[in-house]
Structure formats: structure tokens, C-alpha cells
Design a protein around this motif. Structure first.
Motif, PDB file in Angstrom:
ATOM      1  N   ASP A 196       0.849  -1.196   0.000  1.00 18.36           N
ATOM      2  CA  ASP A 196       0.000   0.000   0.000  1.00 18.36           C
ATOM      3  C   ASP A 196       0.884   1.246   0.000  1.00 18.36           C
ATOM      4  O   ASP A 196       0.904   2.028   0.943  1.00 18.36           O
ATOM      5  N   VAL A 197       1.632   1.393  -1.086  1.00 17.52           N
ATOM      6  CA  VAL A 197       2.579   2.499  -1.234  1.00 17.52           C
ATOM      7  C   VAL A 197       2.432   3.048  -2.650  1.00 17.52           C
ATOM      8  O   VAL A 197       2.542   2.295  -3.622  1.00 17.52           O
ATOM      9  N   PRO A 198       2.180   4.341  -2.818  1.00 17.73           N
ATOM     10  CA  PRO A 198       2.021   4.920  -4.159  1.00 17.73           C
ATOM     11  C   PRO A 198       3.368   5.119  -4.826  1.00 17.73           C
ATOM     12  O   PRO A 198       3.911   6.212  -4.875  1.00 17.73           O
ATOM     13  N   SER A 199       3.922   4.045  -5.357  1.00 18.21           N
ATOM     14  CA  SER A 199       5.273   4.086  -5.921  1.00 18.21           C
ATOM     15  C   SER A 199       5.286   3.376  -7.263  1.00 18.21           C
ATOM     16  O   SER A 199       4.582   2.380  -7.470  1.00 18.21           O
ATOM     17  N   TRP A 200       6.087   3.883  -8.186  1.00 18.75           N
ATOM     18  CA  TRP A 200       6.188   3.328  -9.539  1.00 18.75           C
ATOM     19  C   TRP A 200       6.495   1.843  -9.522  1.00 18.75           C
ATOM     20  O   TRP A 200       5.912   1.062 -10.266  1.00 18.75           O
ATOM     21  N   THR A 201       7.414   1.420  -8.666  1.00 19.12           N
ATOM     22  CA  THR A 201       7.830   0.021  -8.672  1.00 19.12           C
ATOM     23  C   THR A 201       6.677  -0.914  -8.324  1.00 19.12           C
ATOM     24  O   THR A 201       6.556  -1.998  -8.884  1.00 19.12           O
ATOM     25  N   PHE A 202       5.793  -0.497  -7.429  1.00 17.04           N
ATOM     26  CA  PHE A 202       4.662  -1.343  -7.071  1.00 17.04           C
ATOM     27  C   PHE A 202       3.565  -1.283  -8.125  1.00 17.04           C
ATOM     28  O   PHE A 202       2.827  -2.250  -8.328  1.00 17.04           O
ATOM     29  N   GLU A 203       3.474  -0.182  -8.829  1.00 22.63           N
ATOM     30  CA  GLU A 203       2.549  -0.105  -9.959  1.00 22.63           C
ATOM     31  C   GLU A 203       2.975  -1.079 -11.051  1.00 22.63           C
ATOM     32  O   GLU A 203       2.133  -1.740 -11.677  1.00 22.63           O
ATOM     33  N   VAL A 204       4.277  -1.181 -11.299  1.00 22.70           N
ATOM     34  CA  VAL A 204       4.793  -2.111 -12.299  1.00 22.70           C
ATOM     35  C   VAL A 204       4.447  -3.539 -11.919  1.00 22.70           C
ATOM     36  O   VAL A 204       4.010  -4.342 -12.770  1.00 22.70           O
ATOM     37  N   ARG A 205       4.605  -3.897 -10.648  1.00 15.43           N
ATOM     38  CA  ARG A 205       4.319  -5.265 -10.209  1.00 15.43           C
ATOM     39  C   ARG A 205       2.851  -5.621 -10.444  1.00 15.43           C
ATOM     40  O   ARG A 205       2.535  -6.707 -10.947  1.00 15.43           O
ATOM     41  N   ALA A 206       1.961  -4.700 -10.087  1.00 17.28           N
ATOM     42  CA  ALA A 206       0.533  -4.950 -10.268  1.00 17.28           C
ATOM     43  C   ALA A 206       0.178  -5.065 -11.749  1.00 17.28           C
ATOM     44  O   ALA A 206      -0.569  -5.964 -12.168  1.00 17.28           O
TER      45      ALA A 206
END
Length: 341
Positions: A196-206
Motif C-alpha cells: 500500500d505504497v504509491p510508488s512506480w515500482t509497485f505499480e509495475v508489479r501490479a
């Protein structure tokens, strides 16, 4: 030869090597290629080593207008991953006469205060790992004029973002490797335990996980968000594991989330991997501390830090940083098996 009590100078090195002081400066400054021969460069280095010569960095910095200090900003010192990033960056920096100051942003992401009276006067550049784009405005000296900003290398961030250069791990490929592994085992019902972090890297994973699973008929993907902590993950995922339509595989954004999933699974009576397969990303120490050991994507944190520092040094010298994402690899351990194995 200088007296033992006298600090050797570049003139002493030049005399010992039989070259000019300018050649000594080029060789010891790493700018000799194409200007002096390799044999001459080796002779200068040997003479400097024999004399115990070390450059007067204070005088050199004054001439160059540099402090030879770099700030490494990380979200928080919560895992050994960021210690590895610092170790790699500091190792490369030391070889070039630079120091690295580590600064964990107190809020993790979001605006961070300037840790110096004026970062622009105290630093040569900034390396920022996994940070939101607006986290660095105070530190970097953003005033609308990019020419006044400190050089910035972003790690694990959008290549189109605010950085002078960007260095990334191939996270998208890591997620694809996880998906291929679980699909190959026969899984079709997935839960994504997302940070639950608004970060590019986690957007890529999703995005990559959804895209890969969407191409396989009969798959289902649900998402639950969690703070990056074992306790938070346990609370976030438990409801999904208690339901009648529970997943057969949980894909976690990092190893701490996977450890929390282990705890939640055991509280509701599920066995890993017989009833539930679990994967992570990072390959932290916790991955082999839990039982069964975790299938996860190994990220080379030290190489990540090294590449970040090399990119900043290239920017400072007006050169192009090395291109290409850093490869990652799936490490298969005991936490994954075929559904109902």
C-alpha cells in the motif's frame, strides 16, 4: 625522493615516474585514456603507490567546485535491502574519492526535509531509491530552473520521471517469472498482496501480474493492499484466506508481506504449500528464516547501489550512464507447489 616526514606531492610522483604533473593528474583523476599510454598510466600508479601519495582532495575540490559528497535517500531503514544498496554505492564512491551520506526519509515517501542547511552547497548529487517524485524538492533545490538543481539519479523509478538518470531492476521480468512458475504448477486462482505504497515500482508489479494472468483463460486475480510489514500483511490477507473462495496462490510484493501471509495462513489452518502457495520479491534474510523457505525473486541490492553510483559519476563527468535494467532471478524454494499437492 621526499623525506619520510614529508607528505609526497604530485611533483614527486611525476619525477619518480618520469612524466609531467599534468600526466599524473590525468592518470590519478581517471581521465588518462586517449591522452597517455597504458604503460605510462601504470608507471604513474606504481610510483604513487610506492611513495604513498594521496591527492589533496580539499585543494582539488576547491578547484573543481565540488564537495565530493553524495546523498543517498532511501524510504526507510526497515530491511537489509537498503543496507545493500548503500554498501554498493559506497564501495564505488570510495574508489573515486567520494563519500556517501545515507538519509532515510522519515515518512518513507512524500516530501522530505533538507537534511543540510543547504543541500546544494553541501552535495555534488543525490541518489534516491524507491521514492515518490515529489520527495526530493527541498533536498534537490527545485525552483523551476532545472539548471540550478543537483544532479539526481533515481533508483527503482519511472524512467520518464524527474531524475537526471534512472537505474532500475528488471522488476517486470521478475513478476513474469513468478507468474510463469505458478501457472506452470497449475494455479489459476490468485491473490495479489500489494504494498500500500504509491510508488512506480509497485505499480509495475501490479500491472505486469494482471497482464500476464489475463492472457491465460480461466484465471482469477484479486488484490488486497497492505502496509509493508509482517503484522500489517497478516491482518490484511486473513479475510481473503478465510473465505469460501480462497486463492490457491498468493503473490506478495515483498518478502515481509509473504511472512505475514504465512502467519495468517497458519491461523486459519492452511498449510504451505499443500493448501496455499506463497511467493515474495527481494530474497531478504527472512526468506530462508521462515518454514518452508520462500520462493522469491532475488534482487541484487549491492549491484543496484553500484550502478546508481556509477550513473551519478557519469552524469557529473558529462557522460552517458550505462543503459539497461539489472537482471533479476526467481529462486524456487519450498513455499510453492501444485494446487492441492
Amino acid at each position: 625522493m621526499p623525506r619520510a616526514s614529508t607528505r609526497p606531492t604530485s611533483r614527486d610522483v611525476a619525477q619518480a615516474a618520469g612524466v609531467s604533473q599534468a600526466s599524473v593528474s590525468l592518470v590519478l583523476g581517471g581521465k588518462w585514456k586517449g591522452r597517455v599510454s597504458a604503460a605510462t598510466a601504470e608507471r604513474v600508479r606504481a610510483a604513487a603507490a610506492e611513495l604513498g601519495y594521496r591527492p589533496n582532495l580539499a585543494a582539488r575540490n576547491l578547484r573543481l567546485g565540488r564537495t565530493r559528497t553524495v546523498l543517498l535517500v532511501v524510504p526507510a531503514l526497515t530491511t537489509e535491502f537498503f543496507a545493500g544498496v548503500y554498501t554498493g554505492a559506497a564501495r564505488v564512491a570510495a574508489r573515486h574519492g567520494f563519500g556517501v551520506v545515507l538519509y532515510p526519509s522519515p515518512e518513507g515517501i512524500g516530501p522530505a526535509r533538507d537534511p543540510f542547511a543547504s543541500a546544494q552547497s553541501a552535495l555534488d548529487g543525490v541518489i534516491a531509491s524507491s521514492m515518490a517524485a515529489d520527495a526530493l524538492s527541498a533536498i534537490r533545490g527545485d525552483r523551476g530552473d532545472r539548471g540550478d538543481q543537483l544532479p539526481l539519479v533515481m533508483l527503482d523509478s519511472d524512467p520518464e520521471g524527474p531524475g537526471t538518470a534512472t537505474v532500475n531492476l528488471d522488476i517486470a521480468d521478475g513478476v513474469r517469472q513468478v507468474a510463469e512458475h505458478l501457472l506452470g504448477l497449475g494455479h489459476r486462482d490468485f491473490l495479489h498482496l500489494a504494498a500500500d505504497v504509491p510508488s512506480w515500482t509497485f505499480e509495475v508489479r501490479a500491472r505486469e501480474l494482471a497482464a500476464r494472468l489475463a492472457g491465460v483463460p480461466g484465471t482469477r486475480l484479486r488484490t488486497v493492499r497492505s502496509p509493508i510489514s509482517i503484522k500489517g500483511a497478516e491482518a490484511a490477507v486473513r479475510g481473503a484466506l478465510e473465505g469460501a473462495e480462497r486463492p490457491t496462490a498468493v503473490v506478495c510484493d515483498d518478502d515481509q508481506l509473504a511472512a505475514g501471509t504465512y502467519k495468517a495462513a497458519r491461523r486459519v489452518g492452511l498449510r504451505i504449500p499443500e493448501d496455499l502457495s506463497v511467493t515474495g520479491i527481494d530474497d531478504l534474510a527472512v526468506a530462508t528464516a521462515i518454514d518452508p523457505e520462500l520462493t522469491t525473486v532475488r534482487l541484487d541490492a549491492e549491484l543496484f547501489g553500484e550502478r546508481g553510483m556509477r550513473a551519478l559519476l557519469a552524469v557529473l563527468e558529462g557522460e552517458e550512464p550505462e543503459e539497461g535494467d539489472i537482471p533479476v532471478s526467481l529462486v524456487v524454494r519450498g513455499s510453492t507447489a501444485a494446487p492441492g499437492a
